[in-house]
Design a protein around this motif. Structure first.
Motif, short mmCIF file in Angstrom:
data_model
loop_
_atom_site.label_atom_id
_atom_site.label_comp_id
_atom_site.label_asym_id
_atom_site.label_seq_id
_atom_site.Cartn_x
_atom_site.Cartn_y
_atom_site.Cartn_z
N ASN A 84 13.59 1.10 -0.89
CA ASN A 84 12.84 1.20 0.36
C ASN A 84 11.36 0.81 0.24
OD1 ASN A 84 15.11 2.13 1.79
ND2 ASN A 84 14.79 4.18 0.97
N SER A 85 10.96 0.34 -0.91
CA SER A 85 9.57 -0.05 -1.10
C SER A 85 9.25 -1.34 -0.35
CB SER A 85 9.28 -0.28 -2.59
OG SER A 85 7.99 -0.81 -2.76
N HIS A 86 8.06 -1.36 0.21
CA HIS A 86 7.60 -2.56 0.91
C HIS A 86 6.41 -3.20 0.20
CE1 HIS A 86 10.26 -2.07 4.33
NE2 HIS A 86 10.01 -0.77 4.28
N LEU A 87 6.19 -2.84 -1.06
CA LEU A 87 5.08 -3.44 -1.80
C LEU A 87 5.21 -4.95 -1.91
CD1 LEU A 87 4.23 -1.03 -4.76
CD2 LEU A 87 3.04 -1.33 -2.60
N SER A 88 6.46 -5.44 -1.92
CA SER A 88 6.65 -6.89 -2.03
C SER A 88 6.03 -7.62 -0.85
CB SER A 88 8.12 -7.24 -2.18
OG SER A 88 8.84 -6.77 -1.05
N ASP A 89 5.83 -6.93 0.26
CA ASP A 89 5.18 -7.54 1.43
C ASP A 89 3.74 -7.97 1.12
OD1 ASP A 89 7.53 -7.00 2.77
OD2 ASP A 89 6.71 -5.30 3.90
N LEU A 90 3.14 -7.39 0.09
CA LEU A 90 1.77 -7.74 -0.27
C LEU A 90 1.69 -9.13 -0.93
CD1 LEU A 90 0.53 -4.29 -1.57
CD2 LEU A 90 -0.16 -5.45 0.53
N GLY A 91 2.78 -9.60 -1.50
CA GLY A 91 2.83 -10.95 -2.03
C GLY A 91 2.61 -11.09 -3.53
N ASN A 92 1.48 -10.62 -4.04
CA ASN A 92 1.22 -10.76 -5.47
C ASN A 92 0.43 -9.56 -5.99
OD1 ASN A 92 -1.71 -11.33 -5.45
ND2 ASN A 92 -1.13 -13.29 -4.51
N ALA A 93 0.32 -9.49 -7.30
CA ALA A 93 -0.31 -8.33 -7.94
C ALA A 93 -1.80 -8.23 -7.63
CB ALA A 93 -0.08 -8.39 -9.45
N GLN A 94 -2.48 -9.36 -7.44
CA GLN A 94 -3.90 -9.32 -7.09
C GLN A 94 -4.09 -8.67 -5.73
OE1 GLN A 94 -6.75 -10.13 -8.94
NE2 GLN A 94 -7.59 -8.96 -7.25
N LEU A 95 -3.23 -9.01 -4.78
CA LEU A 95 -3.32 -8.40 -3.45
C LEU A 95 -2.96 -6.92 -3.49
CD1 LEU A 95 -1.87 -11.35 -1.35
CD2 LEU A 95 -4.27 -10.62 -1.54
N LEU A 96 -2.02 -6.56 -4.35
CA LEU A 96 -1.69 -5.15 -4.54
C LEU A 96 -2.91 -4.38 -5.04
CD1 LEU A 96 0.22 -2.68 -4.92
CD2 LEU A 96 0.79 -3.62 -7.16
N LEU A 97 -3.57 -4.92 -6.07
CA LEU A 97 -4.75 -4.27 -6.62
C LEU A 97 -5.87 -4.20 -5.58
CD1 LEU A 97 -6.32 -2.99 -8.96
CD2 LEU A 97 -6.88 -5.30 -9.72
N SER A 98 -6.08 -5.27 -4.85
CA SER A 98 -7.12 -5.29 -3.82
C SER A 98 -6.83 -4.26 -2.73
CB SER A 98 -7.24 -6.67 -3.19
OG SER A 98 -7.66 -7.61 -4.13
#
Length: 148
Positions: A84-98
């Protein structure tokens, strides 16, 4: 006849000079710069995602789990790993960190250090299988880690 104070002073100076000449590292001929030069040429230590994630797990437990659940399943806030995670919607690890650095925790962004955000991101990346334990962390390459 020498004055006792002058004689005592001269002995002290002679002793100090002698010590400086015979104690390694104290005279100008000692290889004092050799250590600095050899350390400067050594490669910087490399840290793996696994090492960062270990620290990130502890930070996650203390700062994130109350909302996102101990196992990232969501507990009032969205799940961070699993089906159920939607973290993949962020696209990449840099965007996740930001995203996490700029908005987490809600209403209190800026209360977690940048290093702790990097550790949490490494933990989330590892939990989702987007990196491996042994991969070397390089912040400049985070945008190439796709969240799929």
């Amino acid at each position: 006849m020498d004055h006792p104070v002058v004689l005592k002073y001269n002995r002290a100076v002679i002793t100090a000079v002698a010590l400086l000449l015979f104690i390694p590292g104290c005279n100008s001929q000692a290889p004092a710069t050799t250590t600095a030069t050899s350390t400067a040429t050594q490669p910087p230590s490399q840290v793996t995602f696994g090492q960062l994630a270990s620290a990130g797990q502890a930070v996650y437990a203390s700062r994130c789990a109350s909302c996102h659940g101990n196992a990232g399943q969501g507990a009032g806030a969205p799940p961070l790993w699993g089906a159920n995670s939607h973290l993949s919607d962020l696209g990449n690890a840099q965007l996740l960190l930001s995203f996490t650095s700029g908005s987490m925790p809600p209403g209190a962004s800026g209360t977690i250090s940048r290093q702790n955000h990097i550790e949490i991101a490494a933990y989330l990346l590892l939990q989702n299988g987007w990196v491996t334990q042994t991969e070397i962390f390089n912040e400049s390459q985070l945008s190439s880690i796709l969240l799929r």
